[in-house]
Design a protein around this motif. Structure first.
Motif, short mmCIF file in Angstrom:
data_model
loop_
_atom_site.label_atom_id
_atom_site.label_comp_id
_atom_site.label_asym_id
_atom_site.label_seq_id
_atom_site.Cartn_x
_atom_site.Cartn_y
_atom_site.Cartn_z
N SER A 64 0.88 -1.15 0.05
CA SER A 64 0.11 -0.06 0.36
C SER A 64 0.91 1.38 -0.10
O SER A 64 2.19 1.28 0.14
CB SER A 64 -1.10 -0.23 1.34
OG SER A 64 -0.04 0.14 2.34
N LEU A 65 0.13 2.32 0.19
CA LEU A 65 1.23 3.60 -0.09
C LEU A 65 1.31 3.96 1.12
O LEU A 65 2.93 3.94 0.89
CB LEU A 65 0.32 4.70 -0.62
CG LEU A 65 -0.60 4.59 -1.46
CD1 LEU A 65 -1.68 6.05 -1.42
CD2 LEU A 65 0.49 5.22 -3.06
N SER A 66 1.31 2.98 1.97
CA SER A 66 2.30 3.39 3.80
C SER A 66 3.20 2.85 4.02
O SER A 66 4.05 2.06 4.84
CB SER A 66 1.16 3.15 5.01
OG SER A 66 0.48 1.56 4.36
N ASP A 67 3.50 1.13 2.74
CA ASP A 67 4.57 0.89 2.58
C ASP A 67 5.94 1.20 1.70
O ASP A 67 7.20 1.20 1.77
CB ASP A 67 4.84 -0.56 1.81
CG ASP A 67 3.73 -1.65 2.66
OD1 ASP A 67 2.78 -1.97 1.75
OD2 ASP A 67 4.40 -1.40 3.68
N THR A 68 5.53 2.64 1.00
CA THR A 68 7.00 4.21 1.16
C THR A 68 7.79 3.74 2.05
O THR A 68 7.66 4.44 2.84
CB THR A 68 6.36 4.89 0.16
OG1 THR A 68 5.17 4.49 -1.15
CG2 THR A 68 7.48 5.63 -0.05
N ALA A 69 8.94 3.29 1.73
CA ALA A 69 10.47 3.35 2.54
C ALA A 69 11.92 2.67 2.02
O ALA A 69 11.03 2.42 1.37
CB ALA A 69 9.41 2.56 3.76
N VAL A 70 12.26 3.11 3.11
CA VAL A 70 13.56 2.46 2.76
C VAL A 70 14.25 1.20 3.51
O VAL A 70 13.37 1.09 4.48
CB VAL A 70 15.12 3.76 3.90
CG1 VAL A 70 16.00 2.31 2.71
CG2 VAL A 70 14.93 4.99 1.99
N TYR A 71 14.05 0.22 2.34
CA TYR A 71 14.21 -0.81 3.40
C TYR A 71 15.91 -1.78 3.28
O TYR A 71 16.54 -1.40 2.13
CB TYR A 71 13.94 -2.05 2.48
CG TYR A 71 11.86 -1.91 2.59
CD1 TYR A 71 11.24 -0.89 2.19
CD2 TYR A 71 11.30 -2.36 3.12
CE1 TYR A 71 10.68 -0.63 1.96
CE2 TYR A 71 9.86 -2.34 3.78
CZ TYR A 71 9.28 -1.57 2.84
OH TYR A 71 8.07 -1.16 3.41
N TYR A 72 16.45 -1.46 4.41
CA TYR A 72 17.65 -2.40 4.31
C TYR A 72 17.88 -3.37 4.68
O TYR A 72 17.36 -4.43 5.55
CB TYR A 72 17.65 -1.24 5.49
CG TYR A 72 18.63 0.42 5.03
CD1 TYR A 72 17.41 1.12 5.98
CD2 TYR A 72 19.44 0.69 4.66
CE1 TYR A 72 17.75 2.47 6.09
CE2 TYR A 72 19.26 1.90 4.77
CZ TYR A 72 18.69 2.51 5.43
OH TYR A 72 18.64 4.28 5.43
N CYS A 73 19.02 -4.03 4.17
CA CYS A 73 19.44 -5.65 4.10
C CYS A 73 20.21 -5.54 5.05
O CYS A 73 21.43 -4.91 4.43
CB CYS A 73 19.68 -6.10 2.79
SG CYS A 73 20.67 -7.60 2.80
N LEU A 74 20.67 -6.20 6.15
CA LEU A 74 21.84 -6.37 6.71
C LEU A 74 22.69 -7.41 7.13
O LEU A 74 21.17 -8.83 7.16
CB LEU A 74 21.07 -6.02 8.29
CG LEU A 74 21.49 -4.22 7.92
CD1 LEU A 74 20.02 -3.79 8.19
CD2 LEU A 74 21.99 -3.76 9.31
N VAL A 75 23.43 -8.00 7.09
CA VAL A 75 23.53 -9.42 7.54
C VAL A 75 25.42 -9.39 8.49
O VAL A 75 26.14 -8.62 8.79
CB VAL A 75 24.84 -9.78 5.81
CG1 VAL A 75 25.72 -11.40 6.41
CG2 VAL A 75 23.81 -10.08 4.39
N GLY A 76 24.72 -10.34 9.42
CA GLY A 76 26.12 -10.57 9.95
C GLY A 76 25.56 -11.49 11.61
O GLY A 76 24.62 -11.70 11.24
N PRO A 77 26.27 -11.95 12.65
CA PRO A 77 25.77 -12.83 13.58
C PRO A 77 25.18 -11.69 14.09
O PRO A 77 24.34 -11.58 14.66
CB PRO A 77 27.16 -12.68 13.95
CG PRO A 77 27.90 -11.36 14.10
CD PRO A 77 27.94 -11.61 12.46
#
Lengths: 113, 113
Positions: free
Chosen positions: A79-92
């Protein structure tokens, strides 16, 4: 720390399923994959975390292939409210006193009407 | 609701005038973090506390200091703010066994005049 690569931006429309892929070729055996969402002028929010195969919660699904060198965040029926920045992170997952979480550039998802 | 609270939400200070930002949490998490986020950039970790154990990032300027008087509170002190320190400052918490699942406050937007 494993480096991650994800698209700078993506466009979608309301009601569509959105898949954001993140590459992490040098992921270590004890690394987990975590995704955060950040709206403008707010702090990031934890969305989902996984190690292998598929993880699903009330917000999203996370697909991780057997080689774990990439992962895909799937947002159903945005939906419109999902407009955002999405970050992928990897680590322990647990790191004691020396742990740090490194945010990459993130993907700006814009959902259009 | 358990949460991370940051005060103030907006702070204006003059060039060179010391400023303190505060963060409190009701989650009883043993790890607290401070991030700096500049416009259109990813959050950058400045330092974190594991209980009272302070961990400074190598590239965090000496101008930035932190205090954690107890489990619930953490402060960010900027001794002599420069124009380049204008940013959103984010506080986050986590349990040490789940450092990837961080809970962020709403942030304090710092303006330096």
């Amino acid at each position: 720390l494993a480096k991650t690569t994800q698209p700078i931006s993506m466009d979608s429309y309301e009601g569509q399923e959105v898949n954001i892929t993140c590459s992490h070729n040098n992921i270590a055996t004890n690394d987990y994959i975590t995704w955060y969402q950040q709206f403008p002028s707010q702090g990031p929010r934890f969305i989902i975390q996984g190690y292998k195969t598929k993880v699903t919660n009330e917000v999203a699904s996370l697909f991780i292939p057997a080689d774990r060198k990439s992962s895909t965040l799937s947002l159903p029926r945005v939906s419109l409210s999902d407009t955002a920045v999405y970050y992928c992170l990897v680590g322990p997952v647990s790191g004691g006193s020396n742990y740090k979480l490194t945010f990459g550039k993130g993907t700006l998802l814009t959902v259009n009407p | 609701d358990a949460m991370v609270i940051q005060n103030p939400r907006y702070q204006v200070t003059q060039f060179g005038k010391p400023v303190t930002l505060s963060c409190s949490q009701t989650l009883n998490h043993n790890v607290m973090y401070w991030y700096q986020q500049k416009s259109s950039q990813a959050p950058k970790l400045l330092f974190h506390y594991y209980d009272k154990d302070f961990n400074n990032e190598a590239d965090t300027p000496d101008n930035f200091q932190s205090r954690r008087p107890n489990t619930s509170f953490c402060f960010l002190d900027i001794r002599s703010p420069g124009l380049g320190d204008a940013a959103m400052y984010l506080c986050a918490t986590s349990r040490v066994e789940r450092v990837h699942e961080q809970y962020f406050g709403p942030g304090t937007r710092l303006t330096v005049t």
